[in-house]
Design a protein around this motif. Structure first.
Motif, mmCIF file in Angstrom:
data_model
loop_
_atom_site.group_PDB
_atom_site.id
_atom_site.type_symbol
_atom_site.label_atom_id
_atom_site.label_comp_id
_atom_site.label_asym_id
_atom_site.label_seq_id
_atom_site.Cartn_x
_atom_site.Cartn_y
_atom_site.Cartn_z
ATOM 1 N N ASN A 36 0.826 -1.204 0.000
ATOM 2 C CA ASN A 36 0.000 0.000 0.000
ATOM 3 C C ASN A 36 0.866 1.263 0.000
ATOM 4 O O ASN A 36 2.107 1.195 -0.019
ATOM 5 C CB ASN A 36 -0.988 -0.017 1.164
ATOM 6 N N ASP A 37 0.215 2.423 0.040
ATOM 7 C CA ASP A 37 0.961 3.683 -0.073
ATOM 8 C C ASP A 37 1.936 3.890 1.091
ATOM 9 O O ASP A 37 3.061 4.351 0.894
ATOM 10 C CB ASP A 37 -0.026 4.860 -0.191
ATOM 11 N N ILE A 38 1.520 3.539 2.293
ATOM 12 C CA ILE A 38 2.407 3.705 3.456
ATOM 13 C C ILE A 38 3.635 2.800 3.322
ATOM 14 O O ILE A 38 4.770 3.209 3.561
ATOM 15 C CB ILE A 38 1.656 3.378 4.765
ATOM 16 N N GLU A 39 3.402 1.565 2.921
ATOM 17 C CA GLU A 39 4.521 0.639 2.748
ATOM 18 C C GLU A 39 5.490 1.143 1.687
ATOM 19 O O GLU A 39 6.713 1.058 1.852
ATOM 20 C CB GLU A 39 3.993 -0.752 2.367
#
Lengths: 279, 167
Positions: A2-5
């Motif tokens: 995902n975006d955070i990762e």
């Protein structure tokens, strides 16, 4: 992902920089840490054993095996029974390592021994300073790069025993050092007072020309390698750097006429009693 | 002994980079991250035999590196690192370069409380499960869930990212 990762992965990206982590440095630090903890165990064991036997003052390195000798050692007997004490297993071989090579391998261990004394506030009589080229190498025994050596301070007040199982050992050839006083009396007696070095089984009194060491479970006594002067001796080098259980050995000293002049027991660490077949 | 060292060296070469990156996200400084990694690997070395025998090597190594970073953060120079990043202007990540991204994300992480930061890093960078993260941090799964959730929300807010149900 995902975006955070993705953001965390990008933030931790270190492809543009070289990593300054040395595995070798970590290994060295780790070995030192392990070694320090082993010293602490040995120290506590030594203090406990001393308290039980009541033959020595509080001394950190009291129970670490054979020491003692002066200048040049001699093989005192050849296993026959012509001398006092009867038949014995021949003495261990003299090490072929040079004085300076042994000294260099013992200096870091010597520093640890002095630091340990300082930390625990014991052996305060030890004023001899670090072992260096001014110290006499009284006796050395070993095969290959494994050895036991005994250094004597210039004022002859301190004997420092250095053991190494060689490069194959846990400490990779760095010696473990015990320091003991040659004059501090731990037990008064007749005709001899027992000094710290004698109580530790590394030195016999003047006049002794043959030293036999009785190891429990062995039929024949072991002939010790004895120095020409000073009465320092050893029965061999450690086959392992790992600390093992203590073995109470009996040390007998005989004069040139074969008369017994010394008979005491001393604690040796098992790893410093080389198997007879490997000596 | 030699075998033990060889096995450990093999592990350390592989693990060091990942541990260092995790430490960097936790503290925002590569030098401190390297120090923390080395400290942690020394701890691993000391317990190597037990860890090899009993398992839990990766978990212990990560716990050690997180502890090392948190220990460091209690020292006096903590403020130097975070203070040095104060001047960075937060911006939406899609307009940033790699260097910008690193600075902005690390600054945002540094604004999270240590517990939330550790949870976010361990869950979303190191890829540990809730249970594993709880074990590493020595806390309960419920605490990990709540701290991760709060940390993520705060991080999204700081980075101007849209909310998602990713906790």
């Amino acid at each position: 992902m995902n975006d955070i990762e993705r953001l965390l992965d990008a933030a931790a990206n270190d492809d543009d920089r070289s990593q300054n982590i040395s595995v070798e440095a970590i290994l060295q630090r780790g070995r030192r840490a392990v070694r320090r903890s082993r010293f602490a165990v040995v120290a506590s064991t030594a203090l406990a054993a001393i308290a039980v036997t009541a033959v020595a003052p509080p001394a950190i390195s009291a129970l670490r095996g054979p020491q003692g000798a002066s200048d040049t050692q001699v093989a005192a007997a050849d296993g026959t029974d012509t001398a006092g004490g009867g038949k014995a297993v021949p003495p261990p071989p003299v090490s072929l390592l040079k004085h300076i090579a042994i000294l260099m391998r013992c200096q870091s261990g010597d520093k640890e021994a002095r630091d340990l004394n300082k930390r625990y506030g014991v052996n305060t009589f030890d004023k001899a300073g670090p072992i260096d080229a001014k110290w006499t190498l009284a006796v050395k025994s070993g095969v290959g790069d494994a050895f036991t050596a005994i250094f004597v301070s210039p004022d002859r007040s301190i004997a420092a025993t250095c053991h190494s199982a060689g490069a194959k050992g846990q400490f990779r050839g760095s010696g473990v050092v015990d320091r003991a006083s040659t004059t501090y009396v731990v037990k008064k007696g007749n005709p001899h007072n027992l000094t710290m070095t004698q109580a530790r089984g590394i030195q016999v009194p003047k006049g002794v020309t043959r030293v036999l060491v009785d190891v429990p479970g062995e039929k024949l006594a072991r002939e010790a390698l004895l120095s020409q002067s000073g009465g320092f001796f050893t029965i061999g080098w450690p086959h392992d750097d790992e600390s093992k259980s203590l073995v109470m050995v009996r040390i007998r000293g005989y004069d040139a006429k074969g008369a017994p002049v010394f008979d005491e027991k001393a604690p040796y660490q098992a790893q410093r009693i080389p198997p007879l077949g490997k000596r | 002994m030699r075998r033990r060292d060889d096995e450990f060296a093999e592990f350390a070469v592989v693990a060091a980079r990942r541990m260092c990156r995790t430490a960097y996200l936790m503290c925002g400084d590569w030098h401190r991250a390297e120090d923390a990694t080395q400290d942690a690997l020394v701890k691993v070395y000391r317990r190597w035999r037990h860890l090899r025998k009993d398992g839990g090597l990766a978990s212990y190594a990560n716990r050690a590196v997180v502890s090392a970073v948190l220990d460091q953060s209690r020292r006096k120079w903590r403020s130097e690192i975070l203070g040095g990043l104060e001047s960075v202007v937060l911006a939406a990540p899609d307009a940033m370069t790699v260097v910008d991204t690193r600075a902005v994300v690390v600054q945002a992480l540094s604004r999270l409380p240590p517990g939330q930061r550790a949870c976010v890093v361990l869950r979303y960078y190191a890829d540990f499960s809730i249970e594993q993260t709880a074990e590493i941090l020595g806390t309960g799964a419920g605490s990990v869930k709540s701290q991760t959730s709060r940390g993520l929300a705060e991080l999204r807010s700081l980075l101007a990212l849209p909310e998602r149900n990713s906790a």
